[in-house]
Design an enzyme around this catalytic site. Structure first.
Site, mmCIF file in Angstrom:
data_model
loop_
_atom_site.group_PDB
_atom_site.id
_atom_site.type_symbol
_atom_site.label_atom_id
_atom_site.label_comp_id
_atom_site.label_asym_id
_atom_site.label_seq_id
_atom_site.Cartn_x
_atom_site.Cartn_y
_atom_site.Cartn_z
ATOM 1 N N SER A 135 0.859 -1.199 0.000
ATOM 2 C CA SER A 135 0.000 0.000 0.000
ATOM 3 C C SER A 135 0.885 1.236 0.000
ATOM 4 O O SER A 135 2.037 1.185 0.469
ATOM 5 C CB SER A 135 -0.860 -0.008 1.271
ATOM 6 O OG SER A 135 -1.427 1.262 1.503
ATOM 7 N N TYR A 148 -1.710 -0.732 10.537
ATOM 8 C CA TYR A 148 -1.970 -1.103 9.140
ATOM 9 C C TYR A 148 -0.773 -0.706 8.268
ATOM 10 O O TYR A 148 -0.239 -1.522 7.501
ATOM 11 C CB TYR A 148 -3.255 -0.431 8.638
ATOM 12 C CG TYR A 148 -3.414 -0.601 7.145
ATOM 13 C CD1 TYR A 148 -3.697 -1.847 6.604
ATOM 14 C CD2 TYR A 148 -3.213 0.473 6.273
ATOM 15 C CE1 TYR A 148 -3.795 -2.024 5.234
ATOM 16 C CE2 TYR A 148 -3.314 0.307 4.899
ATOM 17 C CZ TYR A 148 -3.604 -0.947 4.384
ATOM 18 O OH TYR A 148 -3.677 -1.122 3.028
HETATM 19 C C1 8X3 Z 1 -4.905 1.742 1.630
HETATM 20 C C2 8X3 Z 1 -4.697 2.869 0.690
HETATM 21 O O1 8X3 Z 1 -4.828 5.402 0.491
HETATM 22 O O2 8X3 Z 1 -6.041 4.354 2.330
HETATM 23 O O3 8X3 Z 1 -3.967 0.768 1.393
HETATM 24 O O4 8X3 Z 1 -3.643 4.429 2.402
HETATM 25 S S1 8X3 Z 1 -4.811 4.329 1.527
#
Ligand code: 8X3
Length: 249
Positions: A135, A148
């Protein structure tokens, strides 16, 4: 070029879009996930080129059993796409639940490392490929990203490290780092809050799962002498903001 690809998390979003595209392009696809009904439905849609493997990626024994139990003609996996993963919430660290943090670590890191380890001998034997869905949160910190983002940073660095470890074996490894993408992923992140979901995506023209499927397909079909190390993708509507400064007065 075609082959056999195993995609984790094909019950929705990126995974489902990838399964559709690879089957349509003549590949055999093993799709994994916990929700048997969704995989069964996808199997009905995609036909005999799709093989559903129902298991929870956090369960090592179940993952091992599912892989050894694959029908023989789906065993020769050329490409592993580590797509299964989740974000739980966007709260600031003091307001998060430790159980949510652990679920993200267990799924995004421990589950992913487990299936990678189990498939590694086969991928080496077949001079295969690993594509890890990381990500932009791996590269750019933002409030509420906390664990996350940490799991996704692990994933990017794990990908690069695996490239080093697999040096000379012909196995390719890629980290893809997508930004704002419209999928069920965000509905999970907002705890099913449709209003927050709509507010986030309203007018944003976000990345669609099919965009990521196309990207993975492009990576998987590059000539064998090329490795895409990492690839960061954002919608045009998304960019960076400035630093935050907590002032004393
Ligand atoms: C999630 C994408 O833009 O919310 O992996 O960080 S973002």
């Amino acid at each position: 070029m075609t082959g056999t690809i195993l995609i984790t998390g094909t019950t929705s979003g990126f995974g489902q879009a990838m399964a559709r595209l690879f089957v349509a392009s003549g590949w055999k696809v093993v799709g994994t996930g916990r929700r048997a009904d969704r995989l069964e439905k996808l199997g009905e849609e995609l036909g005999s080129a799709f093989c559903a493997a129902v298991f929870d990626i956090m369960d090592e024994a179940a993952t091992r059993d599912a892989l050894t139990g694959l029908p023989e003609h789906f065993q020769d996996i050329d490409v592993l796409v580590n797509n299964a993963g989740l974000a739980l919430g966007t709260a600031s660290a003091p307001d998060t639940k430790l159980s949510d943090w652990k679920t993200m670590i267990d799924t995004n890191i421990t589950g992913l490392v487990t299936i990678t380890d189990l498939l590694l001998p086969k991928l080496i034997e077949r001079r295969g490929m690993i594509v890890n869905i990381s990500s932009i949160a791996a590269n750019w910190p933002y409030p509420g990203g906390n664990v996350y983002a940490g799991t996704k940073a692990f994933l990017r660095q794990f990908s690069l490290g695996m490239r080093s470890d697999l040096h000379g074996k012909g196995v390719r490894v890629t980290s893809i780092e997508p930004g704002l993408c419209e999928s069920e992923f965000t509905l999970v992140r907002t705890g099913g809050d449709r209003q927050s979901y709509d507010a986030l995506y309203g007018g944003a023209n976000a990345i669609q799962p099919e965009d990521i499927a196309n990207t993975v397909y492009w990576i998987a079909t590059q000539p064998a002498h090329l490795n895409i190390n990492s690839l960061e993708i954002m919608p045009v509507s998304q960019s960076w903001a400035g630093w935050q400064i907590a002032r004393e007065s």
